[in-house]
Design an enzyme around this catalytic site. Structure first.
Site, PDB file in Angstrom:
ATOM      1  CB  THR A  88      -0.872   0.045   1.273  1.00  0.00           C
ATOM      2  OG1 THR A  88       0.003   0.169   2.394  1.00  0.00           O
ATOM      3  CG2 THR A  88      -1.699  -1.223   1.424  1.00  0.00           C
ATOM      4  CE  LYS A  98     -14.985  12.123  12.756  1.00  0.00           C
ATOM      5  NZ  LYS A  98     -13.567  11.851  12.581  1.00  0.00           N
ATOM      6  CD1 TRP A 119     -19.167  12.526  11.471  1.00  0.00           C
ATOM      7  CD2 TRP A 119     -19.022  10.607  10.313  1.00  0.00           C
ATOM      8  NE1 TRP A 119     -18.562  11.600  12.280  1.00  0.00           N
ATOM      9  CE2 TRP A 119     -18.460  10.405  11.590  1.00  0.00           C
ATOM     10  CE3 TRP A 119     -19.040   9.553   9.421  1.00  0.00           C
ATOM     11  CZ2 TRP A 119     -17.915   9.199  11.986  1.00  0.00           C
ATOM     12  CZ3 TRP A 119     -18.505   8.340   9.795  1.00  0.00           C
ATOM     13  CH2 TRP A 119     -17.947   8.156  11.076  1.00  0.00           C
TER      14      TRP A 119
END
Ligand code: ADP
Length: 551
Positions: A195, A447, A452
């Site tokens: 990754t 937030k 959200w």
């Protein structure tokens, strides 16, 4: 009762063997890394190399013999640092086919990161394209475990180097093309991909032969990528980014023509190759398609054969889909995946019952990331791990399980799984038809006042303005609301758009409290090594930003 069926292992070498036998004359075309002067008048003309699956299979045999001669055995890691091209394709099949592990390195990472990954993987040999010769010199002193550095070229184009380099074409020339491809255990390791490690050190996903085969098989299905022997496939997504999303395997499975763009990934070069090679199917990240679109718009060129385009790796702006469909007759299919998922987790194909919906309703489905193919299972959970409704509204942490999902990272002891599910780090909704929509990376969610706000939604709306080339929404600290959204915008070349015009895009599309509080214009956004907007870097760049007025 035991069934009476043959047991044949699902192994990578069987894909190329099949392609060589049943699609032996299907072409593999590659733009070369060497300058056009490398033409040999036979395989290479005007900087484009051309051969067939049968040729590739024979050369993979020579390469596998060469690897054996060099002492490479089962499970050894052999790394590549290379663009999409025919030699890289041969390495995929020779290394995995003989039982070793193909480890693709991302050349866009910093040299220290590449060296760290080579050492972590304990790579024994590194094969590299000559464009990375300078990079190799930088990293070699830090990689004592690497026994050989092999330049993927011939003697004539071998770059000057302080390192004792081996020459790819000489290794092949010295070996016979017959190789006894072993009937490996299908659960043994075939390929390794790290990754990009935007936070913390990169982690390796170690794919098995079986997971690679099942992933490739699934990729070809009509509701997945719909690949066939009638396609000419051009993977723009690099072979060092999750195995070009499995396309080098899937193309061999169906015997499709393969077209590799080499290092020329700009809009103009890609367009030339699309047309010259009659490409029907292509795949890449949104930034690539933005540059192709810009090239088409400024040059007035069209696409005469490309009909399907996969966009994944980051959210595809709806405006990009619309432009390709409306102006160029190309259907963009949205897909979602991760390195840990080989990478395919969901892809957007409409169902029969959705075909009769009106255009707007169909489009509303198409912008979602898609639904899982057979072999992948998705669910979303709330903060307590409780499964949330599949109603297209509830958003929660996305978990996944399936035949081509990792169960632990390479070399790491602890399993990342939660009750047998892999936590993706993405936040998403799932609807009753199985369509999943990513609202954010959990670390990028804004937030505000306990609610959200989806940064992706804010970005897509900004990019709906015709003068906006790229946009990124980030949460900026706010004394009252914890965070408030800021939208960072790159204007298209030669186009103008004001702060108020950007903000005027929002009313009616999102709730009032989700509308960004301010707009910042920049010349360019920072991108990661896999072509995504780097929110981490962007937040650093804007760390001095302060809200204009206390709201
Ligand atoms: P890295 O984070 O190392 O670049 P990947 O390339 O595997 O690793 O990226 C996986 C992540 O990319 C996903 O978890 C998701 O956040 C994002 N992603 C991939 N495809 C999409 C998509 N179609 N829409 C939104 N986000 C996506």
């Amino acid at each position: 009762m035991q069934a009476r069926m043959m047991q044949q292992p699902l192994i990578v070498s069987s894909l190329l063997a099949h392609a060589a036998r049943y699609h032996g004359d299907a072409e593999i075309v590659s733009r070369t890394v060497e300058e056009p002067g490398a033409d040999d008048g036979v395989a290479i003309v005007d900087g484009v190399h051309r051969y067939t699956y049968a040729d590739a299979h024979r050369r993979a045999g020579r390469l596998a013999n060469a690897l054996s001669q060099m002492g490479i055995g089962a499970g050894d890691r052999v790394a590549t640092l290379a663009w999409n091209g025919y030699r890289h394709f041969e390495l995929y099949y020779a290394v995995s086919g003989m039982g070793a592990v193909t480890h693709t390195l991302n050349p866009r990472l910093f040299p220290e990161q590449i060296a760290w990954i080579i050492n972590d993987a304990q790579d024994r040999i590194v094969f590299f394209d000559i464009s990375f010769a300078g990079l190799i010199e930088q990293i070699a002193p830090h990689c004592a475990g690497v026994e050989r550095w092999v330049a993927m070229t011939d003697r004539r184009h071998l770059p000057q180097s302080a390192l004792p380099l081996h020459v790819y074409e000489e290794l092949l020339a010295a070996e016979p093309e017959d190789f006894a491809w072993p009937a490996l255990d299908e659960n043994s390791a075939a390929a390794l991909c790290y990754t990009s490690g935007t936070t913390g050190n990169p982690k390796g996903a170690l794919y098995s032969h079986r997971s690679t085969l099942l992933h490739a098989w699934s990729a070809c299905l009509p509701d997945t990528m719909n690949l066939s022997g009638r396609d000419a496939i051009l993977p723009v997504v690099p072979m060092f980014h999750v195995n070009a999303w499995g396309l080098p395997y899937a193309a061999a499975l169906v015997g499709a023509k393969l077209v590799f763009p080499g290092p020329a990934l700009d809009g103009k070069s890609l367009h030339e190759l699309f047309e010259a090679e009659r490409v029907t199917f292509t795949a890449g990240v949104p930034t690539v398609w933005l540059s192709v679109l810009q090239h088409l718009q400024t040059s007035g060129a069209t696409l005469s054969t490309v009909r399907r385009m996969i966009v994944g790796g980051a959210a595809c702006p709806p405006a990009l889909m619309q432009a390709f469909a409306r102006d160029y007759g190309v259907a963009i299919q949205h897909a979602w995946g991760m390195t840990e998922l080989s990478p395919l987790g969901a892809i957007n194909t409409l169902k029969q019952k959705q075909l009769d919906l009106d255009e707007d309703a169909r489009f509303a489905v198409s912008v979602k990331q898609g639904r899982p193919p057979f072999g992948i299972d998705l669910k979303i959970v709330g903060a307590e791990g409780d499964e949330l409704a599949r109603d297209g509204r509830a958003a929660g942490d996305l978990l996944v399980r399936g035949h081509w999902v990792i169960d632990r990272y390479f070399g790491a002891g602890d399993s990342p799984l939660v009750d047998g599910w892999f936590p993706t780090g993405d936040v998403a909704t799932l609807d009753a038809d199985g369509f999943m929509q990513i609202t954010d990376r959990s670390k990028d969610v804004i937030k505000s006042g306990g609610e959200w706000i989806s940064s992706i939604e804010l970005e897509n709306i900004a990019m709906g303005h015709p003068a906006v080339a790229e946009a990124a929404a980030i949460g900026i600290r706010h004394p009252k609301w914890d965070e408030r959204p800021l939208i960072v915008v790159v204007r298209k070349p030669g186009r103008d758009v004001s702060r108020d015009e950007v903000l005027a895009q929002y009313p009616g599309k999102v709730a009032k409290w989700c509308i960004p509080d301010d707009v910042v214009f920049v010349d360019a956004l920072p991108h990661t090594a896999t072509g995504k907007i780097s929110k981490l870097q962007l937040r650093e760049q804007l760390s001095a930003y302060r809200w204009p007025v206390a709201a």
